[in-house]
Design a protein around this motif. Structure first.
Motif, PDB file in Angstrom:
ATOM      1  N   ASN A  80       9.485   6.886  -0.256  1.00  0.00           N
ATOM      2  CA  ASN A  80       9.622   7.893   0.787  1.00  0.00           C
ATOM      3  C   ASN A  80      10.936   7.672   1.522  1.00  0.00           C
ATOM      4  O   ASN A  80      10.985   6.948   2.513  1.00  0.00           O
ATOM      5  N   PRO A  81      12.033   8.294   1.045  1.00  0.00           N
ATOM      6  CA  PRO A  81      13.343   8.087   1.665  1.00  0.00           C
ATOM      7  C   PRO A  81      13.383   8.434   3.146  1.00  0.00           C
ATOM      8  O   PRO A  81      14.215   7.907   3.877  1.00  0.00           O
ATOM      9  N   ASP A  82      12.487   9.301   3.597  1.00  0.00           N
ATOM     10  CA  ASP A  82      12.484   9.703   5.001  1.00  0.00           C
ATOM     11  C   ASP A  82      11.424   8.969   5.812  1.00  0.00           C
ATOM     12  O   ASP A  82      11.143   9.324   6.953  1.00  0.00           O
ATOM     13  N   GLY A  83      10.808   7.933   5.219  1.00  0.00           N
ATOM     14  CA  GLY A  83       9.734   7.221   5.899  1.00  0.00           C
ATOM     15  C   GLY A  83      10.223   6.101   6.800  1.00  0.00           C
ATOM     16  O   GLY A  83      11.419   5.973   7.073  1.00  0.00           O
ATOM     17  N   ASP A  84       9.282   5.271   7.220  1.00  0.00           N
ATOM     18  CA  ASP A  84       9.582   4.219   8.182  1.00  0.00           C
ATOM     19  C   ASP A  84       9.480   2.817   7.598  1.00  0.00           C
ATOM     20  O   ASP A  84       9.792   1.851   8.272  1.00  0.00           O
ATOM     21  N   HIS A  86      11.076   0.853   5.431  1.00  0.00           N
ATOM     22  CA  HIS A  86      12.237   0.624   4.583  1.00  0.00           C
ATOM     23  C   HIS A  86      12.475  -0.837   4.230  1.00  0.00           C
ATOM     24  O   HIS A  86      13.195  -1.121   3.281  1.00  0.00           O
ATOM     25  N   SER A  89      10.754  -1.468   0.870  1.00  0.00           N
ATOM     26  CA  SER A  89      11.401  -0.583  -0.111  1.00  0.00           C
ATOM     27  C   SER A  89      12.809  -1.065  -0.443  1.00  0.00           C
ATOM     28  O   SER A  89      13.237  -1.019  -1.605  1.00  0.00           O
TER      29      SER A  89
END
Length: 216
Positions: A80-84, A86, A89
């Motif tokens: 989820n590139p726009d998630g929290d 990171h 990830s």
């Protein structure tokens, strides 16, 4: 900040000096080569922050063998590139794309406090973790889908089953990362799911054909 930062406790200083005088001194050329040549770990291990989970001891590993990432309950979020989420990830991306590890391992364990916390949330016994200000609770929401797979079990068996769900959900979420899927399809990397029983010293691995964890 200055009034709160202190020198290391004496016992840690003594342990470091002991390591420097023995382990390091006896393997100085190896550490020099690691520094000059960079790291080339064959495997990444995602495990829990729990102090009882000692990955390098478990596998008798030396410096440079494992690229390690630890978080509460050994969880991996979905891509989820726009998630929290990171931090985890980013570690996965670096291991797969930059280090090109051959094995990506998720290691769960018994008596996991994070998993127990998620179970308490799902059963309505941990309202403090459901507060928006709880970083732990927000993180453990990643494991909520796993509760649906264990809630029909006898209550005494649910937490242990949820510990293994944490490994399985993390493996499933890893498959949502395009670069992980590409490495797997090209045969450059393999996924592995493990569960460690702290008290017995046992280690089980996930059999993908049965969905069960089998003793090694």
């Amino acid at each position: 900040m200055k009034e709160h930062v202190r020198p290391l406790p004496t016992y840690l200083v003594q342990r470091y000096l002991g390591w420097k005088a023995t382990t390091y001194a006896e393997n100085r050329s190896w550490y020099k080569r690691l520094a000059e040549d960079g790291q080339r770990p064959r495997a990444m291990i995602i495990s829990c922050c729990d102090s009882r989970v000692h990955v390098t001891s478990l596998f008798g590993a030396d410096s440079g063998e494992f690229f390690s990432h630890r978080n509460i309950a050994n969880l991996v979020p979905k891509f989820n590139p726009d998630g929290d989420h990171h931090g985890t990830s980013a570690a996965v991306e670096y291991a797969v794309k930059a280090l090109k590890v051959s094995h990506l391992i998720v290691l769960g364990h018994s008596q996991c406090g994070g998993v127990a916390g998620c179970h308490a949330m799902c059963t309505g016994h941990a309202p403090e973790l459901e507060e928006k200000t709880s970083f732990v609770g927000t993180w453990l929401n990643l494991l909520r889908p796993g509760y649906e797979h264990v809630k029909e079990l006898p209550e005494a068996e649910q937490v242990a089953a949820l510990e293994k769900q944490a490994v399985m959900i993390s493996l499933e979420n890893l498959m949502t990362f395009p670069f992980v899927q590409a490495a797997l399809e090209e045969g450059d990397m393999t996924l592995h799911g493990l569960w460690h029983d702290i008290g017995s010293g046992g280690l089980s691995q996930l059999n993908p054909a049965t969905g069960e964890f089998e003793p090694i």
